[in-house]
Design a protein around this motif. Structure first.
Motif, PDB file in Angstrom:
ATOM      1  N   LEU A 108     114.866  16.267 -47.710  1.00 40.48           N
ATOM      2  CA  LEU A 108     113.511  16.810 -47.801  1.00 40.48           C
ATOM      3  C   LEU A 108     113.097  17.580 -46.560  1.00 40.48           C
ATOM      4  O   LEU A 108     112.401  18.597 -46.644  1.00 40.48           O
ATOM      5  N   ILE A 109     113.529  17.121 -45.407  1.00 38.79           N
ATOM      6  CA  ILE A 109     113.175  17.803 -44.153  1.00 38.79           C
ATOM      7  C   ILE A 109     113.738  19.222 -44.124  1.00 38.79           C
ATOM      8  O   ILE A 109     113.103  20.144 -43.593  1.00 38.79           O
ATOM      9  N   LYS A 110     114.919  19.397 -44.700  1.00 39.18           N
ATOM     10  CA  LYS A 110     115.567  20.716 -44.700  1.00 39.18           C
ATOM     11  C   LYS A 110     115.103  21.593 -45.858  1.00 39.18           C
ATOM     12  O   LYS A 110     115.528  22.748 -45.980  1.00 39.18           O
ATOM     13  N   SER A 111     114.245  21.069 -46.724  1.00 40.85           N
ATOM     14  CA  SER A 111     113.835  21.809 -47.925  1.00 40.85           C
ATOM     15  C   SER A 111     112.616  22.680 -47.662  1.00 40.85           C
ATOM     16  O   SER A 111     111.731  22.332 -46.884  1.00 40.85           O
ATOM     17  N   SER A 112     112.583  23.812 -48.341  1.00 41.38           N
ATOM     18  CA  SER A 112     111.408  24.682 -48.289  1.00 41.38           C
ATOM     19  C   SER A 112     110.510  24.424 -49.490  1.00 41.38           C
ATOM     20  O   SER A 112     109.350  24.826 -49.502  1.00 41.38           O
ATOM     21  N   SER A 113     111.044  23.748 -50.512  1.00 38.71           N
ATOM     22  CA  SER A 113     110.243  23.417 -51.694  1.00 38.71           C
ATOM     23  C   SER A 113     110.877  22.237 -52.421  1.00 38.71           C
ATOM     24  O   SER A 113     112.060  21.933 -52.245  1.00 38.71           O
ATOM     25  N   VAL A 114     110.059  21.576 -53.228  1.00 37.93           N
ATOM     26  CA  VAL A 114     110.518  20.413 -54.003  1.00 37.93           C
ATOM     27  C   VAL A 114     110.079  20.585 -55.446  1.00 37.93           C
ATOM     28  O   VAL A 114     108.961  21.049 -55.722  1.00 37.93           O
ATOM     29  N   SER A 123     106.734  11.949 -66.089  1.00 38.08           N
ATOM     30  CA  SER A 123     106.179  13.291 -65.860  1.00 38.08           C
ATOM     31  C   SER A 123     104.836  13.194 -65.147  1.00 38.08           C
ATOM     32  O   SER A 123     104.490  14.032 -64.307  1.00 38.08           O
ATOM     33  N   ILE A 124     104.056  12.150 -65.482  1.00 38.39           N
ATOM     34  CA  ILE A 124     102.777  11.940 -64.801  1.00 38.39           C
ATOM     35  C   ILE A 124     103.022  11.617 -63.330  1.00 38.39           C
ATOM     36  O   ILE A 124     102.323  12.120 -62.435  1.00 38.39           O
ATOM     37  N   MET A 125     104.030  10.796 -63.060  1.00 41.22           N
ATOM     38  CA  MET A 125     104.378  10.479 -61.678  1.00 41.22           C
ATOM     39  C   MET A 125     104.852  11.728 -60.943  1.00 41.22           C
ATOM     40  O   MET A 125     104.583  11.899 -59.745  1.00 41.22           O
ATOM     41  N   GLY A 126     105.550  12.606 -61.664  1.00 41.13           N
ATOM     42  CA  GLY A 126     106.018  13.847 -61.054  1.00 41.13           C
ATOM     43  C   GLY A 126     104.865  14.744 -60.621  1.00 41.13           C
ATOM     44  O   GLY A 126     104.888  15.332 -59.543  1.00 41.13           O
ATOM     45  N   LYS A 127     103.844  14.837 -61.467  1.00 50.56           N
ATOM     46  CA  LYS A 127     102.672  15.642 -61.115  1.00 50.56           C
ATOM     47  C   LYS A 127     101.963  15.056 -59.907  1.00 50.56           C
ATOM     48  O   LYS A 127     101.494  15.787 -59.022  1.00 50.56           O
ATOM     49  N   TYR A 128     101.882  13.730 -59.887  1.00 49.62           N
ATOM     50  CA  TYR A 128     101.251  13.075 -58.742  1.00 49.62           C
ATOM     51  C   TYR A 128     102.064  13.328 -57.474  1.00 49.62           C
ATOM     52  O   TYR A 128     101.509  13.620 -56.402  1.00 49.62           O
ATOM     53  N   GLY A 129     103.392  13.215 -57.593  1.00 51.86           N
ATOM     54  CA  GLY A 129     104.261  13.441 -56.439  1.00 51.86           C
ATOM     55  C   GLY A 129     104.130  14.849 -55.888  1.00 51.86           C
ATOM     56  O   GLY A 129     104.068  15.047 -54.673  1.00 51.86           O
ATOM     57  N   ALA A 130     104.083  15.848 -56.785  1.00 55.49           N
ATOM     58  CA  ALA A 130     103.944  17.235 -56.343  1.00 55.49           C
ATOM     59  C   ALA A 130     102.636  17.435 -55.599  1.00 55.49           C
ATOM     60  O   ALA A 130     102.575  18.096 -54.558  1.00 55.49           O
ATOM     61  N   ARG A 131     101.564  16.868 -56.137  1.00 55.53           N
ATOM     62  CA  ARG A 131     100.248  16.985 -55.481  1.00 55.53           C
ATOM     63  C   ARG A 131     100.269  16.299 -54.124  1.00 55.53           C
ATOM     64  O   ARG A 131      99.730  16.827 -53.145  1.00 55.53           O
ATOM     65  N   TYR A 132     100.902  15.147 -54.037  1.00 58.97           N
ATOM     66  CA  TYR A 132     100.944  14.382 -52.790  1.00 58.97           C
ATOM     67  C   TYR A 132     101.753  15.126 -51.728  1.00 58.97           C
ATOM     68  O   TYR A 132     101.347  15.205 -50.561  1.00 58.97           O
ATOM     69  N   PHE A 133     102.896  15.685 -52.124  1.00 55.26           N
ATOM     70  CA  PHE A 133     103.734  16.416 -51.171  1.00 55.26           C
ATOM     71  C   PHE A 133     103.044  17.696 -50.708  1.00 55.26           C
ATOM     72  O   PHE A 133     103.179  18.101 -49.551  1.00 55.26           O
ATOM     73  N   ASN A 134     102.320  18.349 -51.619  1.00 51.64           N
ATOM     74  CA  ASN A 134     101.562  19.532 -51.206  1.00 51.64           C
ATOM     75  C   ASN A 134     100.509  19.180 -50.166  1.00 51.64           C
ATOM     76  O   ASN A 134     100.177  19.984 -49.292  1.00 51.64           O
ATOM     77  N   ASN A 135      99.962  17.966 -50.268  1.00 54.45           N
ATOM     78  CA  ASN A 135      98.956  17.530 -49.288  1.00 54.45           C
ATOM     79  C   ASN A 135      99.499  17.515 -47.869  1.00 54.45           C
ATOM     80  O   ASN A 135      98.738  17.682 -46.912  1.00 54.45           O
ATOM     81  N   VAL A 136     100.811  17.268 -47.726  1.00 50.29           N
ATOM     82  CA  VAL A 136     101.396  17.203 -46.384  1.00 50.29           C
ATOM     83  C   VAL A 136     102.130  18.496 -46.026  1.00 50.29           C
ATOM     84  O   VAL A 136     102.844  18.546 -45.021  1.00 50.29           O
ATOM     85  N   GLY A 137     101.952  19.532 -46.836  1.00 53.85           N
ATOM     86  CA  GLY A 137     102.456  20.847 -46.456  1.00 53.85           C
ATOM     87  C   GLY A 137     103.805  21.251 -47.003  1.00 53.85           C
ATOM     88  O   GLY A 137     104.347  22.282 -46.596  1.00 53.85           O
ATOM     89  N   LEU A 138     104.390  20.466 -47.900  1.00 55.68           N
ATOM     90  CA  LEU A 138     105.679  20.833 -48.489  1.00 55.68           C
ATOM     91  C   LEU A 138     105.439  21.380 -49.892  1.00 55.68           C
ATOM     92  O   LEU A 138     104.980  20.662 -50.780  1.00 55.68           O
ATOM     93  N   LEU A 139     105.718  22.650 -50.085  1.00 57.67           N
ATOM     94  CA  LEU A 139     105.485  23.315 -51.364  1.00 57.67           C
ATOM     95  C   LEU A 139     106.215  22.580 -52.486  1.00 57.67           C
ATOM     96  O   LEU A 139     107.434  22.446 -52.459  1.00 57.67           O
ATOM     97  N   SER A 140     105.467  22.090 -53.463  1.00 60.51           N
ATOM     98  CA  SER A 140     106.062  21.254 -54.508  1.00 60.51           C
ATOM     99  C   SER A 140     105.518  21.602 -55.878  1.00 60.51           C
ATOM    100  O   SER A 140     104.363  22.025 -56.011  1.00 60.51           O
ATOM    101  N   PHE A 141     106.361  21.430 -56.889  1.00 59.35           N
ATOM    102  CA  PHE A 141     106.007  21.700 -58.278  1.00 59.35           C
ATOM    103  C   PHE A 141     106.461  20.531 -59.143  1.00 59.35           C
ATOM    104  O   PHE A 141     107.326  19.757 -58.751  1.00 59.35           O
TER     105      PHE A 141
END
Length: 248
Positions: A108-114, A123-141
């Motif tokens: 994850l540290i070496k990633s530019s996006s997730v 899928s609901i957990m995935g949406k939550y995870g993407a939102r959470y990772f975006n909160n800390v600055g890692l572009l996520s979908f």
């Protein structure tokens, strides 16, 4: 025992009686009317009026109904395996868990996006995870449509986090495999290590919570998945751009 209509009908003094009873049910079933009135600092008349509004002829009937309800409910047993969750939180404090998280963090540290993938509850957990990772600055979908076209070319700086309780969900496996062939690193979060998704992953995080299926519905707890997502997200805080930078 108390309906919404009953509670709405209580005046302030009766609400005081109600609040005391629901907080001290085990005591009230042994208390006399005068003892209850003194404990709440109201008159016995208020207690008797309360009993009437609760559908009882008097305090004796009310106390019997309350005692029966407590006996029937047995404090409403939780339909959850608390012991299993306790065991999980014990495991997260082990060296093995820390090493597992470090392995995932290295990708994850070496990633530019997730990209989070999963179907159903995952899928609901995935949406939550993407939102959470975006909160800390890692572009996520999050992709919850297994038929979503996969981009062309190679992308070694994208990490896929595939979520699946069973680890054998066909749609999730197919999508994860297609993304991995495009050069993405693959982290899987599954309930067991002995599953297809775990074996095809660069890193697998497993949580071992008892599966719970009822009437064809999967009711397996997702609390462990939420913990893993938030654990990784907090570790990523400060590694990538801050959330404020994304808004500039």
């Amino acid at each position: 025992m108390f309906t919404h209509e009953m509670v709405k009908s209580f005046n302030q003094l009766e609400m005081d009686v109600y609040n005391y009873i629901v907080q001290n049910e085990d005591k009230v079933i042994y208390m006399k009317v005068r003892e209850l009135a003194d404990a709440v600092h109201v008159s016995t008349t208020t207690v008797l009026r309360f009993c009437k509004k609760a559908g009882c002829e008097g305090y004796s009937e009310f106390r019997l109904k309350l005692k029966q309800e407590l006996k029937d409910s047995v404090k409403t047993e939780l339909d959850m395996d608390i012991t299993a969750m306790s065991d999980f939180f014990q495991r997260v404090q082990t060296k093995a868990f820390r090493e597992n998280m470090k392995e995932a963090m290295d990708f994850l540290i070496k990633s530019s996006s997730v990209i989070f993938v999963g179907v159903g509850n995952s899928s609901i957990m995935g949406k939550y995870g993407a939102r959470y990772f975006n909160n800390v600055g890692l572009l996520s979908f999050a992709i919850d449509d297994p038929f979503t076209p996969v981009f062309r070319g190679k992308n070694e700086r994208t990490t896929v986090i595939a979520l699946s309780v069973s680890g054998i969900t066909k749609e999730t496996i197919v999508l994860a495999e297609r993304l991995k062939r495009r050069g993405c690193h693959l982290i899987s979060v599954t309930n067991r290590a002995e599953c297809t998704l775990a074996k095809m992953s660069d890193c697998n995080i497993n949580y071992y919570i008892p599966s719970y299926n009822k009437e064809n519905y999967d009711l397996t707890s997702q609390m462990a998945v939420v913990f893993i997502i938030e654990f990784l997200g907090r570790k990523l805080k400060g590694v990538h751009n801050s959330a404020e930078d994304l808004m500039d």
